[in-house]
Design a protein around this motif. Structure first.
Motif, PDB file in Angstrom:
ATOM      1  N   MET A 284       0.809  -1.218   0.000  1.00  0.00           N
ATOM      2  CA  MET A 284       0.000   0.000   0.000  1.00  0.00           C
ATOM      3  C   MET A 284       0.838   1.263   0.000  1.00  0.00           C
ATOM      4  SD  MET A 284      -3.031  -0.933   2.712  1.00  0.00           S
ATOM      5  CE  MET A 284      -1.910  -1.169   4.091  1.00  0.00           C
ATOM      6  N   LEU A 285       2.157   1.125   0.147  1.00  0.00           N
ATOM      7  CA  LEU A 285       2.998   2.278   0.445  1.00  0.00           C
ATOM      8  C   LEU A 285       2.968   3.333  -0.648  1.00  0.00           C
ATOM      9  CD1 LEU A 285       4.802   3.213   2.726  1.00  0.00           C
ATOM     10  CD2 LEU A 285       6.737   2.113   1.601  1.00  0.00           C
ATOM     11  N   ILE A 286       3.028   2.923  -1.920  1.00  0.00           N
ATOM     12  CA  ILE A 286       3.054   3.927  -2.986  1.00  0.00           C
ATOM     13  C   ILE A 286       1.744   4.699  -3.056  1.00  0.00           C
ATOM     14  CG2 ILE A 286       4.791   2.737  -4.370  1.00  0.00           C
ATOM     15  CD1 ILE A 286       2.527   1.684  -6.129  1.00  0.00           C
ATOM     16  N   TYR A 287       0.636   4.058  -2.703  1.00  0.00           N
ATOM     17  CA  TYR A 287      -0.656   4.755  -2.721  1.00  0.00           C
ATOM     18  C   TYR A 287      -0.755   5.719  -1.538  1.00  0.00           C
ATOM     19  CZ  TYR A 287      -1.428   0.906  -5.914  1.00  0.00           C
ATOM     20  OH  TYR A 287      -1.294   0.012  -6.944  1.00  0.00           O
ATOM     21  N   ILE A 288      -0.130   5.363  -0.423  1.00  0.00           N
ATOM     22  CA  ILE A 288      -0.065   6.287   0.711  1.00  0.00           C
ATOM     23  C   ILE A 288       0.768   7.507   0.338  1.00  0.00           C
ATOM     24  CG2 ILE A 288       0.775   6.557   3.082  1.00  0.00           C
ATOM     25  CD1 ILE A 288       0.180   3.567   3.496  1.00  0.00           C
ATOM     26  N   VAL A 289       1.902   7.276  -0.330  1.00  0.00           N
ATOM     27  CA  VAL A 289       2.739   8.387  -0.785  1.00  0.00           C
ATOM     28  C   VAL A 289       1.976   9.273  -1.759  1.00  0.00           C
ATOM     29  CG1 VAL A 289       4.816   8.971  -2.098  1.00  0.00           C
ATOM     30  CG2 VAL A 289       4.901   7.161  -0.382  1.00  0.00           C
ATOM     31  N   MET A 290       1.247   8.670  -2.687  1.00  0.00           N
ATOM     32  CA  MET A 290       0.455   9.436  -3.654  1.00  0.00           C
ATOM     33  C   MET A 290      -0.586  10.294  -2.933  1.00  0.00           C
ATOM     34  SD  MET A 290      -1.868   8.083  -6.872  1.00  0.00           S
ATOM     35  CE  MET A 290      -3.042   7.240  -5.811  1.00  0.00           C
ATOM     36  N   ALA A 291      -1.272   9.720  -1.945  1.00  0.00           N
ATOM     37  CA  ALA A 291      -2.295  10.473  -1.212  1.00  0.00           C
ATOM     38  C   ALA A 291      -1.678  11.650  -0.465  1.00  0.00           C
ATOM     39  CB  ALA A 291      -3.022   9.540  -0.242  1.00  0.00           C
ATOM     40  N   LEU A 292      -0.515  11.433   0.136  1.00  0.00           N
ATOM     41  CA  LEU A 292       0.147  12.522   0.873  1.00  0.00           C
ATOM     42  C   LEU A 292       0.575  13.644  -0.071  1.00  0.00           C
ATOM     43  CD1 LEU A 292       2.335  10.472   3.392  1.00  0.00           C
ATOM     44  CD2 LEU A 292       0.297  11.832   3.905  1.00  0.00           C
ATOM     45  N   ILE A 293       1.124  13.287  -1.228  1.00  0.00           N
ATOM     46  CA  ILE A 293       1.548  14.315  -2.186  1.00  0.00           C
ATOM     47  C   ILE A 293       0.350  15.097  -2.698  1.00  0.00           C
ATOM     48  CG2 ILE A 293       2.509  14.655  -4.493  1.00  0.00           C
ATOM     49  CD1 ILE A 293       4.473  12.410  -3.870  1.00  0.00           C
ATOM     50  N   LEU A 294      -0.731  14.414  -3.032  1.00  0.00           N
ATOM     51  CA  LEU A 294      -1.912  15.099  -3.554  1.00  0.00           C
ATOM     52  C   LEU A 294      -2.597  15.951  -2.488  1.00  0.00           C
ATOM     53  CD1 LEU A 294      -3.524  12.383  -5.850  1.00  0.00           C
ATOM     54  CD2 LEU A 294      -2.061  14.310  -6.474  1.00  0.00           C
ATOM     55  N   ALA A 295      -2.433  15.590  -1.225  1.00  0.00           N
ATOM     56  CA  ALA A 295      -3.014  16.398  -0.155  1.00  0.00           C
ATOM     57  C   ALA A 295      -2.381  17.783  -0.111  1.00  0.00           C
ATOM     58  CB  ALA A 295      -2.836  15.691   1.182  1.00  0.00           C
ATOM     59  N   PHE A 296      -1.099  17.877  -0.466  1.00  0.00           N
ATOM     60  CA  PHE A 296      -0.399  19.158  -0.415  1.00  0.00           C
ATOM     61  C   PHE A 296      -0.222  19.789  -1.795  1.00  0.00           C
ATOM     62  CE2 PHE A 296       0.948  16.855   3.388  1.00  0.00           C
ATOM     63  CZ  PHE A 296       0.734  17.809   4.373  1.00  0.00           C
ATOM     64  N   ARG A 297      -0.160  18.950  -2.842  1.00  0.00           N
ATOM     65  CA  ARG A 297      -0.031  19.460  -4.210  1.00  0.00           C
ATOM     66  C   ARG A 297      -0.994  18.694  -5.108  1.00  0.00           C
ATOM     67  NH1 ARG A 297       3.981  22.824  -5.625  1.00  0.00           N
ATOM     68  NH2 ARG A 297       3.830  22.171  -7.793  1.00  0.00           N
ATOM     69  N   PRO A 298      -2.253  19.133  -5.161  1.00  0.00           N
ATOM     70  CA  PRO A 298      -3.260  18.401  -5.953  1.00  0.00           C
ATOM     71  C   PRO A 298      -2.907  18.278  -7.430  1.00  0.00           C
ATOM     72  CG  PRO A 298      -4.302  19.980  -4.488  1.00  0.00           C
ATOM     73  CD  PRO A 298      -2.830  20.267  -4.436  1.00  0.00           C
ATOM     74  N   GLN A 299      -2.087  19.183  -7.954  1.00  0.00           N
ATOM     75  CA  GLN A 299      -1.703  19.140  -9.355  1.00  0.00           C
ATOM     76  C   GLN A 299      -0.514  18.219  -9.608  1.00  0.00           C
ATOM     77  OE1 GLN A 299      -0.995  21.483  -7.238  1.00  0.00           O
ATOM     78  NE2 GLN A 299       0.883  22.579  -7.725  1.00  0.00           N
ATOM     79  N   GLY A 300       0.039  17.613  -8.556  1.00  0.00           N
ATOM     80  CA  GLY A 300       1.237  16.797  -8.700  1.00  0.00           C
ATOM     81  C   GLY A 300       2.485  17.615  -8.455  1.00  0.00           C
ATOM     82  N   LEU A 301       3.644  16.959  -8.562  1.00  0.00           N
ATOM     83  CA  LEU A 301       4.894  17.627  -8.219  1.00  0.00           C
ATOM     84  C   LEU A 301       5.294  18.709  -9.227  1.00  0.00           C
ATOM     85  CD1 LEU A 301       7.001  14.525  -7.089  1.00  0.00           C
ATOM     86  CD2 LEU A 301       5.904  16.241  -5.635  1.00  0.00           C
ATOM     87  N   PHE A 302       4.938  18.512 -10.509  1.00  0.00           N
ATOM     88  CA  PHE A 302       5.354  19.449 -11.547  1.00  0.00           C
ATOM     89  C   PHE A 302       4.168  19.819 -12.409  1.00  0.00           C
ATOM     90  CE2 PHE A 302       9.111  17.021 -10.447  1.00  0.00           C
ATOM     91  CZ  PHE A 302      10.087  17.994 -10.313  1.00  0.00           C
ATOM     92  N   ALA A 303       4.248  21.011 -12.997  1.00  0.00           N
ATOM     93  CA  ALA A 303       3.195  21.475 -13.896  1.00  0.00           C
ATOM     94  C   ALA A 303       3.369  20.847 -15.266  1.00  0.00           C
ATOM     95  CB  ALA A 303       3.229  22.999 -14.004  1.00  0.00           C
ATOM     96  N   ALA A 304       2.318  20.842 -16.057  1.00  0.00           N
ATOM     97  CA  ALA A 304       2.378  20.346 -17.429  1.00  0.00           C
ATOM     98  C   ALA A 304       3.348  21.182 -18.245  1.00  0.00           C
ATOM     99  CB  ALA A 304       0.988  20.393 -18.066  1.00  0.00           C
ATOM    100  N   ASN A 305       3.851  20.576 -19.346  1.00  0.00           N
ATOM    101  CA  ASN A 305       4.815  21.228 -20.245  1.00  0.00           C
ATOM    102  C   ASN A 305       6.180  21.412 -19.631  1.00  0.00           C
ATOM    103  OD1 ASN A 305       3.111  21.526 -22.475  1.00  0.00           O
ATOM    104  ND2 ASN A 305       2.289  23.454 -21.739  1.00  0.00           N
ATOM    105  N   THR A 306       6.503  20.679 -18.522  1.00  0.00           N
ATOM    106  CA  THR A 306       7.838  20.773 -17.937  1.00  0.00           C
ATOM    107  C   THR A 306       8.546  19.442 -18.062  1.00  0.00           C
ATOM    108  OG1 THR A 306       7.013  20.130 -15.739  1.00  0.00           O
ATOM    109  CG2 THR A 306       7.082  22.476 -16.282  1.00  0.00           C
TER     110      THR A 306
END
Length: 306
Positions: A284-306
Motif C-alpha cells: 500500500m505504500l506507494i498509494y499512501i505516498v500518492m495520497a500525501l503528495i496530492l493532499a499538499f499538491r493536488p496538481q502533482g509535483l510538476f506542472a504540465a509542459n515541464t
C-alpha cells in the motif's frame, strides 16, 4: 543488513523506476496532448514484449527483437489511433475508458490467439549477461544497469525532443491550446498520430527490456499500467520531468518498502507476523505516498509542459 544488500535494492528500485518512466512518459504525453484516458497503454507494453521474444527466438538476435518491439508497438499505436482513438477525442472520459478497456480485451485475446496461452521467455543478450562488483563485495546484474542507462538516455532524448525541436514545440502548444495550433496550419490529426505512436513505442520498449527479466505472457501490461497512472498523478499530468521524478520515487518506495518493512516489523512483532504485516503495508505504500503528495499538491509535483 549489509551495505551491499542495501545498494543492490536501491539499484533494483532505480531499475524498476526507469521501466515505469518508459511507460508513464508515453502515457502522460498522450493524456497531456490529447486529453485521452488510454487504458490500453499496457497492451502496447505487452505487444513490445511479445514482438521482441518472437523475433529474438526466430533470428537468435536480441537486438533485432528490440527493434521489432519498437516497430510493432509504434505500428499498433498508430493503427489504434487511426481506427479507434480518433473518434474519441470529442467524447467524454467515460466513453474513452470503455473503448480503451475494450481494446485491452481485443489485444489480450488476439495475442493469445497468435502465441497461445503459455508464456514466452527472452534470453538476456550475451554481452550483457555478466555482473559488476558493488561496494561491499556484492555483484549486480549488468543487464539491469543497462536498463537504467537506456532509461536515462530516453529521458534525455525526450527532453531534447520536447524542448529543442519543432515537433516538441507543436506538442507543447497542443497541450496548451490545440485549437490555436490547428488554426495556425499544423495538421493536428497527424500530430496526434505521431504522439500516440511515440507513446506506444516507449511502452513497447519497456515491455521488451523487462521481458528478459520475467516471462512474457498475456495480460502482463495491466499491473504495470496501474503503477504508470500512479506515476503521472504523482509527477503531474502532462509533465515529462514529473513522470521521471514520479517513476523514480515510486520505484524506490515500492522496492525499498517491500525489502525493509517486513524486516522492521519482524523486530517488534516476530518473524512470521512481522513479515505478514510488513508485506501488506509495503503493497500500500506507494498509494499512501500518492495520497500525501496530492493532499499538499493536488496538481502533482510538476506542472504540465515541464
Amino acid at each position: 543488513m549489509s551495505s551491499a544488500l542495501f545498494i543492490e535494492q536501491m539499484l533494483n528500485g532505480l531499475q524498476f523506476g526507469v521501466m515505469l518512466f518508459l511507460m508513464a512518459a508515453g502515457l502522460t504525453l498522450i493524456f497531456g496532448v490529447m486529453g485521452l484516458i488510454n487504458l490500453a497503454h499496457g497492451s502496447f507494453y505487452m505487444v513490445g514484449a511479445f514482438a521482441c521474444a518472437a523475433v529474438a527466438a526466430a533470428t537468435g538476435s536480441f537486438w533485432l527483437g528490440l527493434a521489432a518491439s519498437l516497430a510493432a508497438a509504434a505500428a499498433a499505436g498508430a493503427i489504434v489511433e487511426l481506427l479507434v482513438v480518433r473518434r474519441l477525442y470529442d467524447r467524454d472520459h467515460l466513453d474513452q475508458v470503455l473503448a480503451t478497456f475494450a481494446l485491452i480485451l481485443i489485444f489480450s485475446e488476439g495475442t493469445r490467439w497468435l502465441f497461445g496461452s503459455f508464456p514466452l521467455y527472452l534470453d538476456i543478450p550475451p554481452v550483457l549477461a555478466g555482473a559488476v562488483d558493488l561496494p561491499g563485495g556484492a555483484r549486480y546484474q549488468l543487464y539491469r544497469l543497462a536498463i537504467i542507462a537506456v532509461g536515462v538516455a530516453v529521458a534525455a532524448g525526450l527532453y531534447l525532443l520536447i524542448s529543442k525541436t519543432r515537433l516538441g514545440m507543436q506538442i507543447r502548444a497542443g497541450q496548451s491550446d490545440r485549437e490555436m495550433i490547428g488554426a495556425l496550419g499544423v495538421d493536428i490529426r497527424t500530430l496526434y498520430t505521431i504522439v500516440f505512436a511515440l507513446g506506444a513505442a516507449l511502452a513497447g520498449l519497456a515491455g521488451a527490456l523487462v521481458g528478459a527479466l520475467q516471462s512474457v505472457q498475456v495480460g502482463m501490461g495491466e499491473p504495470v499500467l496501474i503503477l504508470a497512472f500512479v506515476v503521472i498523478v504523482i509527477g503531474g499530468i502532462g509533465s515529462i520531468k514529473g513522470a521521471l521524478v514520479g517513476a523514480i520515487l515510486v520505484g524506490l518506495v515500492d522496492t525499498l518498502g517491500r525489502f525493509l518493512l517486513p524486516k522492521a516489523f519482524a523486530l517488534a512483532m516476530g518473524a512470521s507476523q512481522g513479515a505478514t504485516v510488513g508485506a501488506a503495508l509495503a503493497s500500500m505504500l506507494i498509494y499512501i505516498v500518492m495520497a500525501l503528495i496530492l493532499a499538499f499538491r493536488p496538481q502533482g509535483l510538476f506542472a504540465a509542459n515541464t
